[in-house]
Scaffold this motif. Structure first.
Motif, short mmCIF file in Angstrom:
data_model
loop_
_atom_site.label_atom_id
_atom_site.label_comp_id
_atom_site.label_asym_id
_atom_site.label_seq_id
_atom_site.Cartn_x
_atom_site.Cartn_y
_atom_site.Cartn_z
N GLY A 1 -21.83 -25.01 -30.21
CA GLY A 1 -22.27 -25.49 -31.51
C GLY A 1 -21.55 -26.74 -31.97
O GLY A 1 -20.77 -27.34 -31.23
N MET B 1 -29.63 -24.66 -31.99
CA MET B 1 -28.80 -25.19 -33.07
C MET B 1 -29.16 -26.65 -33.38
O MET B 1 -29.21 -27.06 -34.53
N LYS C 1 -33.24 -26.40 -34.55
CA LYS C 1 -33.57 -25.50 -35.66
C LYS C 1 -32.46 -25.40 -36.70
O LYS C 1 -32.68 -24.87 -37.79
N GLY C 2 -31.25 -25.85 -36.34
CA GLY C 2 -30.13 -25.77 -37.28
C GLY C 2 -29.44 -24.42 -37.32
O GLY C 2 -28.56 -24.20 -38.15
N GLN C 3 -29.82 -23.51 -36.40
CA GLN C 3 -29.19 -22.20 -36.36
C GLN C 3 -29.45 -21.53 -35.01
O GLN C 3 -30.39 -21.89 -34.30
N GLN D 1 -30.86 -18.62 -32.85
CA GLN D 1 -31.99 -17.74 -33.07
C GLN D 1 -32.06 -16.60 -32.06
O GLN D 1 -32.18 -15.44 -32.44
N ASP E 1 -26.96 -14.68 -31.63
CA ASP E 1 -26.06 -15.22 -32.66
C ASP E 1 -24.69 -15.47 -32.05
O ASP E 1 -23.96 -14.53 -31.72
N SER F 1 -22.30 -17.36 -33.62
CA SER F 1 -21.48 -17.93 -34.70
C SER F 1 -20.00 -17.70 -34.46
O SER F 1 -19.16 -18.51 -34.89
#
Length: 518
Positions: free
Chosen positions: A455, A487, A490-492, A494, A497, A499
């Protein structure tokens, strides 16, 4: 840069048209030369065929939406998923920069190619589950029209991890992470102990399927281990875990070349060179707590050509740091970790090269086709290679024994002193093995918690990471590439996860430790 030079040459060509002899007639030879130069200049201008005065085919493009630093399997996977998930098709221009397109020193090609789900973290289990499905269906993902299908030679013989009395508790805790409902069950170690004390003629049945994260693994007592694999000496083994499906090994080179072939067909650009500098701009911002921070954005990547003083600046919108063992150095080029100690600005990317040896040996009396990828209580490991009683293996050194990563020379004494005694103890047939060859490769070793970094960077806002997997990056590359692409686009995250694997954990001191590092 080169376009400007061509325009300059075009201007000078106009002067050439006035050259003539005193009698007013042009010299025939000179006229031909001027005409040839004019044609070459004209062909380089918009609308003409590309036949330049100066061959720039080896240079990267002057503009690219995404520059991926590192052309190993992780970098290629990111490129693949960016192109696969882009909308509309052809919307993203992607450039992959790598120092060595022969991959002679790349970690991917020097790997033993193992894949497993026996990790202590749910994220790693999910990454490997996704990747094994990718490998099983590789031609659905990487097929290229008119090219032969890929065969990664996936061998699903499983992983067999052995634990001593001391390590058995860790193994059981790993099981509880993978299957939390086991916390309510009696201790597996206690059950194994009770089984050892009972003398019955019943067939062994002590198994615990680990399915919470989709993995299928069973725990085995020493007696079960001996019955399943008679060639193993169970001395010192208190517990074992064995992968029943989706684990084994495959051909890393085939995956690497398959990804490269596919993304070339999707229009990804390649360049052999070294990233030496980033051109950045800075802006100040204030956090909600009133603290001022400096945000950076990379605008240009300077690529030095291989075996040359020549370089090319590439304008870009985003950089993916997939430089493997050297990703820490690439991060420093962007100013990451160069602020005051203890601050986010001063937090380094804790990834460095660690050298690991792989030995290839032959043993006519060694274990046969049912042999899994086995990791001993000592840390020594091996797997079968082919059908001729050949094997690959090695052992990670202790911190005190870490070899110099400045070269890829092999320490043959390390096998004799640190690897072979453990192998011969666990597999008595290996007492007569003969080493035939050996090589060394690099781990992109995360010194913080031996886990991947995925990320964006919180301050260098358009640098993303896909690195630091400390030996399990190859097997998780298909899933990591998709996660990074999600990331970016889409900005995240999917699909999975991730994170917990963001860079910010280094500053916050939040370790995400993986206990099953081989």
């Amino acid at each position: 840069m080169f376009r400007g030079a061509l325009w300059l040459l075009a201007g000078r060509g106009c002067v050439g048209r006035g050259l003539s002899t005193r009698s007013g007639g042009s010299t025939p030879d000179w006229t031909e030369k001027v005409s040839e130069i004019k044609k070459k200049i004209q062909s380089a201008l918009p609308g003409g065929a590309w036949d330049p005065l100066y061959d720039t085919s080896h240079l990267p493009p002057e503009h690219s939406d995404v520059v991926i630093v590192g052309g190993g399997v992780l970098g290629l996977s990111v490129a693949y998923w960016l192109k696969r998930l882009e909308k509309p098709r052809g919307a993203i221009r992607v450039l992959v920069v790598d120092r060595d397109h022969t991959y002679s020193r790349a970690s991917t090609g020097l790997s033993v190619g193992g894949i497993r789900q026996q990790f202590s973290l749910p994220e790693n289990i999910q990454l490997s589950l996704f990747s094994v499905d990718f490998l099983r269906n590789i031609n659905e993902y990487l097929a290229v029209v008119d090219d032969p299908p890929l065969d990664v030679q996936f061998n699903p013989s499983g992983y067999l991890l052995l634990a001593s009395e001391k390590g058995a508790a860790i193994m059981e805790n790993n099981v509880k992470v993978q299957r939390p409902d086991m916390a309510a069950l009696p201790s597996v170690i206690t059950m194994v102990s009770q089984e050892q004390e009972s003398a019955t003629d019943r067939s062994p049945s002590l198994t615990r399927d680990i399915r919470q994260e989709g993995a299928k693994v069973c725990l085995m007592s020493p007696e079960q281990l001996q019955n399943k694999f008679p060639w193993i000496n169970t001395d010192g083994v208190a517990l074992a875990s064995y992968g029943l499906e989706g684990e084994g090994w495959f051909d890393p080179w085939c995956l690497l070349q398959g990804l490269r072939r596919k993304i070339q067909s999707l229009g990804v650009f390649f360049c052999q060179g070294e990233v030496t500098r980033f051109s950045t701009s800075s802006s100040r911002m204030q956090t909600s707590g009133g603290k001022e921070m400096t945000l950076k954005r990379i605008h240009e990547v300077h690529v030095k050509m291989d075996h040359s003083l020549e370089y090319q600046p590439v304008e870009c919108a985003l950089v993916i740091n997939a430089a493997g063992a050297w990703s820490g150095q690439v991060a420093e080029l962007a100013g990451i970790g160069k602020g005051p100690p203890g601050t986010l600005e001063g937090t380094k990317l804790p990834v460095e090269p660690r050298k690991r040896y792989v030995y290839f040996w032959h043993c006519p009396e060694g274990p046969g086709l049912e042999t899994p990828f086995m990791a001993d209580t000592s840390g020594a490991y091996f797997r079968r290679e082919g059908l001729g009683h050949n094997y690959l293996g090695g052992c990670s050194p202790t911190e005190e024994e870490e070899p110099d990563p400045g070269n890829l020379e092999v320490d043959h004494d390390f096998f004799q002193d640190k690897v072979w005694p453990h192998l011969a103890h666990r597999v008595p047939a290996f007492q007569s093995l003969k080493v035939r060859s050996a090589w060394a490769g690099y781990y992109d070793y995360n010194t913080f918690d031996q886990n991947g970094v995925v990320g964006p960077h919180p301050l260098v806002v358009n640098m993303y990471f896909a690195t630091g997997f400390s030996g399990h990056g190859l097997q998780q590359a298909p899933a990591v590439g998709r996660a990074v692409a999600e990331m970016v686009l889409k900005g995240q995250f999917q699909t999975i996860d991730l994170s917990s694997l963001l860079f910010s954990r280094f500053y916050l001191g939040e370790k995400v430790e993986e206990r099953n590092i081989i």
